[in-house]
Design a protein around this motif. Structure first.
Motif, PDB file in Angstrom:
ATOM      1  N   ARG A  10      43.700  43.213  26.676  1.00 31.38           N
ATOM      2  CA  ARG A  10      42.734  42.224  26.597  1.00 31.38           C
ATOM      3  C   ARG A  10      42.155  41.578  27.640  1.00 31.38           C
ATOM      4  O   ARG A  10      40.867  41.460  27.810  1.00 31.38           O
ATOM      5  N   LYS A  11      42.699  41.264  28.693  1.00 28.12           N
ATOM      6  CA  LYS A  11      42.358  40.673  30.122  1.00 28.12           C
ATOM      7  C   LYS A  11      41.455  41.826  30.712  1.00 28.12           C
ATOM      8  O   LYS A  11      40.321  41.692  31.191  1.00 28.12           O
ATOM      9  N   LEU A  12      41.918  42.965  30.881  1.00 27.42           N
ATOM     10  CA  LEU A  12      41.092  43.973  31.291  1.00 27.42           C
ATOM     11  C   LEU A  12      39.653  44.450  30.615  1.00 27.42           C
ATOM     12  O   LEU A  12      38.731  44.599  31.268  1.00 27.42           O
ATOM     13  N   ARG A  13      39.935  44.401  29.100  1.00 29.27           N
ATOM     14  CA  ARG A  13      38.648  44.411  28.420  1.00 29.27           C
ATOM     15  C   ARG A  13      37.539  43.231  28.817  1.00 29.27           C
ATOM     16  O   ARG A  13      36.433  43.484  28.630  1.00 29.27           O
ATOM     17  N   ASP A  14      38.318  42.289  28.824  1.00 33.10           N
ATOM     18  CA  ASP A  14      37.373  41.033  29.173  1.00 33.10           C
ATOM     19  C   ASP A  14      36.448  41.110  30.381  1.00 33.10           C
ATOM     20  O   ASP A  14      35.355  40.969  30.468  1.00 33.10           O
ATOM     21  N   ILE A  15      37.343  41.744  31.567  1.00 26.51           N
ATOM     22  CA  ILE A  15      36.720  41.807  32.832  1.00 26.51           C
ATOM     23  C   ILE A  15      35.730  42.848  32.637  1.00 26.51           C
ATOM     24  O   ILE A  15      34.542  42.943  33.315  1.00 26.51           O
ATOM     25  N   ILE A  16      35.950  44.042  32.123  1.00 30.68           N
ATOM     26  CA  ILE A  16      34.974  44.827  32.107  1.00 30.68           C
ATOM     27  C   ILE A  16      33.911  44.426  31.177  1.00 30.68           C
ATOM     28  O   ILE A  16      32.452  44.893  31.656  1.00 30.68           O
ATOM     29  N   ARG A  17      33.895  43.743  30.263  1.00 30.50           N
ATOM     30  CA  ARG A  17      32.860  43.330  29.329  1.00 30.50           C
ATOM     31  C   ARG A  17      31.848  42.399  30.137  1.00 30.50           C
ATOM     32  O   ARG A  17      30.690  42.486  29.854  1.00 30.50           O
ATOM     33  N   ILE A  18      32.378  41.786  30.607  1.00 25.94           N
ATOM     34  CA  ILE A  18      31.588  40.730  31.766  1.00 25.94           C
ATOM     35  C   ILE A  18      30.540  41.484  32.557  1.00 25.94           C
ATOM     36  O   ILE A  18      29.521  41.061  32.838  1.00 25.94           O
ATOM     37  N   ASN A  19      31.315  42.515  33.050  1.00 29.30           N
ATOM     38  CA  ASN A  19      30.699  43.128  34.576  1.00 29.30           C
ATOM     39  C   ASN A  19      30.507  44.557  34.202  1.00 29.30           C
ATOM     40  O   ASN A  19      29.823  45.158  35.309  1.00 29.30           O
ATOM     41  N   TYR A  20      30.228  45.029  32.995  1.00 29.77           N
ATOM     42  CA  TYR A  20      30.130  46.501  33.088  1.00 29.77           C
ATOM     43  C   TYR A  20      28.664  47.020  33.319  1.00 29.77           C
ATOM     44  O   TYR A  20      28.304  48.343  33.438  1.00 29.77           O
ATOM     45  N   GLY A  21      27.477  46.289  33.324  1.00 31.95           N
ATOM     46  CA  GLY A  21      26.077  46.528  33.549  1.00 31.95           C
ATOM     47  C   GLY A  21      26.104  47.133  34.980  1.00 31.95           C
ATOM     48  O   GLY A  21      25.069  47.671  35.033  1.00 31.95           O
ATOM     49  N   SER A  22      26.982  46.911  36.048  1.00 32.28           N
ATOM     50  CA  SER A  22      26.844  47.264  37.380  1.00 32.28           C
ATOM     51  C   SER A  22      27.442  48.789  37.357  1.00 32.28           C
ATOM     52  O   SER A  22      27.655  49.284  38.584  1.00 32.28           O
ATOM     53  N   ILE A  23      27.877  49.388  36.415  1.00 30.19           N
ATOM     54  CA  ILE A  23      28.460  50.687  36.634  1.00 30.19           C
ATOM     55  C   ILE A  23      27.818  51.827  35.898  1.00 30.19           C
ATOM     56  O   ILE A  23      27.088  51.563  35.156  1.00 30.19           O
ATOM     57  N   ASN A  24      27.749  52.806  36.752  1.00 31.84           N
ATOM     58  CA  ASN A  24      26.911  54.109  36.480  1.00 31.84           C
ATOM     59  C   ASN A  24      27.386  54.735  34.643  1.00 31.84           C
ATOM     60  O   ASN A  24      28.428  54.184  34.396  1.00 31.84           O
ATOM     61  N   ALA A  25      26.649  55.648  34.380  1.00 31.63           N
ATOM     62  CA  ALA A  25      26.950  56.162  33.297  1.00 31.63           C
ATOM     63  C   ALA A  25      28.169  57.355  33.461  1.00 31.63           C
ATOM     64  O   ALA A  25      27.743  58.401  33.618  1.00 31.63           O
ATOM     65  N   VAL A  26      29.402  56.846  33.318  1.00 31.23           N
ATOM     66  CA  VAL A  26      30.419  57.638  33.559  1.00 31.23           C
ATOM     67  C   VAL A  26      31.597  57.284  32.382  1.00 31.23           C
ATOM     68  O   VAL A  26      31.397  56.086  31.633  1.00 31.23           O
ATOM     69  N   ASP A  27      32.549  58.028  32.104  1.00 35.46           N
ATOM     70  CA  ASP A  27      33.706  57.544  31.279  1.00 35.46           C
ATOM     71  C   ASP A  27      34.656  57.254  32.379  1.00 35.46           C
ATOM     72  O   ASP A  27      35.040  58.070  33.409  1.00 35.46           O
ATOM     73  N   VAL A  28      35.436  56.249  32.118  1.00 34.72           N
ATOM     74  CA  VAL A  28      36.570  55.680  32.976  1.00 34.72           C
ATOM     75  C   VAL A  28      37.684  55.512  32.276  1.00 34.72           C
ATOM     76  O   VAL A  28      37.616  54.579  31.217  1.00 34.72           O
ATOM     77  N   VAL A  29      38.703  55.901  32.971  1.00 32.54           N
ATOM     78  CA  VAL A  29      39.946  55.550  32.241  1.00 32.54           C
ATOM     79  C   VAL A  29      40.957  54.766  33.261  1.00 32.54           C
ATOM     80  O   VAL A  29      40.804  55.130  34.600  1.00 32.54           O
ATOM     81  N   ILE A  30      41.214  53.481  32.617  1.00 30.94           N
ATOM     82  CA  ILE A  30      41.798  52.623  33.789  1.00 30.94           C
ATOM     83  C   ILE A  30      43.323  52.684  33.623  1.00 30.94           C
ATOM     84  O   ILE A  30      43.812  52.275  32.381  1.00 30.94           O
ATOM     85  N   ILE A  31      44.275  52.940  34.257  1.00 25.97           N
ATOM     86  CA  ILE A  31      45.769  52.932  34.316  1.00 25.97           C
ATOM     87  C   ILE A  31      46.582  52.124  35.064  1.00 25.97           C
ATOM     88  O   ILE A  31      46.440  52.261  36.330  1.00 25.97           O
ATOM     89  N   PRO A  32      46.640  50.773  34.621  1.00 26.73           N
ATOM     90  CA  PRO A  32      47.311  49.775  35.545  1.00 26.73           C
ATOM     91  C   PRO A  32      48.863  50.177  35.819  1.00 26.73           C
ATOM     92  O   PRO A  32      49.649  50.949  34.900  1.00 26.73           O
ATOM     93  N   LYS A  33      49.620  49.557  36.818  1.00 28.50           N
ATOM     94  CA  LYS A  33      50.861  49.945  37.150  1.00 28.50           C
ATOM     95  C   LYS A  33      51.662  48.676  36.577  1.00 28.50           C
ATOM     96  O   LYS A  33      51.197  47.802  36.131  1.00 28.50           O
ATOM     97  N   LYS A  34      52.958  48.929  36.562  1.00 24.45           N
ATOM     98  CA  LYS A  34      54.047  48.059  35.700  1.00 24.45           C
ATOM     99  C   LYS A  34      53.794  46.587  36.257  1.00 24.45           C
ATOM    100  O   LYS A  34      53.995  45.753  35.593  1.00 24.45           O
ATOM    101  N   HIS A  35      53.879  46.544  37.541  1.00 22.49           N
ATOM    102  CA  HIS A  35      53.619  45.066  38.316  1.00 22.49           C
ATOM    103  C   HIS A  35      52.345  44.128  37.737  1.00 22.49           C
ATOM    104  O   HIS A  35      52.622  42.919  38.129  1.00 22.49           O
ATOM    105  N   THR A  36      51.424  44.855  37.365  1.00 25.87           N
ATOM    106  CA  THR A  36      50.240  44.349  36.938  1.00 25.87           C
ATOM    107  C   THR A  36      50.529  43.175  35.589  1.00 25.87           C
ATOM    108  O   THR A  36      49.549  42.246  35.556  1.00 25.87           O
ATOM    109  N   ILE A  37      51.530  43.293  35.183  1.00 22.97           N
ATOM    110  CA  ILE A  37      51.861  42.363  33.821  1.00 22.97           C
ATOM    111  C   ILE A  37      52.119  40.899  34.524  1.00 22.97           C
ATOM    112  O   ILE A  37      51.802  39.828  33.576  1.00 22.97           O
ATOM    113  N   ASP A  38      52.344  40.849  35.773  1.00 25.54           N
ATOM    114  CA  ASP A  38      52.502  39.381  36.370  1.00 25.54           C
ATOM    115  C   ASP A  38      51.218  38.845  37.112  1.00 25.54           C
ATOM    116  O   ASP A  38      51.473  37.861  37.493  1.00 25.54           O
ATOM    117  N   PHE A  39      50.220  39.617  37.130  1.00 24.03           N
ATOM    118  CA  PHE A  39      49.160  39.048  37.717  1.00 24.03           C
ATOM    119  C   PHE A  39      48.450  38.064  36.736  1.00 24.03           C
ATOM    120  O   PHE A  39      48.310  38.041  35.642  1.00 24.03           O
TER     121      PHE A  39
END
Length: 116
Positions: free
Chosen positions: A61-90
């Protein structure tokens, strides 16, 4: 996040996994592939090793919100985001900074939400 900017089908994810450009930092792996459309599409791949469902969903949910707010500055591509385990504490700001860093490497331009 809107449905049109989400990777929803397994075939779309598999296409990105097979033929991609990968970009890394210590917190995220980002896979990028041109999609031939007029807008970017995003998907999140979060392993069960990261935690229980509520932890994974909170991170997503946090990552989706970050992308939703800022996705207009990104090119026409498919992006898969894979977070590492320690990001749950961020915190939200730490996620924003780290994701902005790896996306700026991927698109070779300073992203709007990249915070120094």
């Amino acid at each position: 996040m809107e449905k049109r900017i989400s990777l929803r089908k397994d075939a779309d994810f598999q296409r990105v996994y097979k033929r991609n450009q990968a970009f890394y930092n210590r917190d995220f792996t980002v896979l990028v592939k041109n999609n031939g459309q007029k807008h970017p599409r995003f998907g999140f791949s979060i392993s069960k090793k990261i935690g229980k469902a509520n932890v994974r969903n909170s991170l997503k949910r946090k990552l989706r919100d970050i992308i939703r707010i800022n996705y207009g500055s990104i090119n026409a591509v498919d992006v898969v985001i894979i977070p590492k385990k320690h990001t749950i504490d961020f915190t939200y700001d730490d996620l924003k900074k780290s994701l902005g860093h790896v996306l700026s490497k991927a698109f070779k331009k300073k992203m709007i939400f990249y915070v120094k």
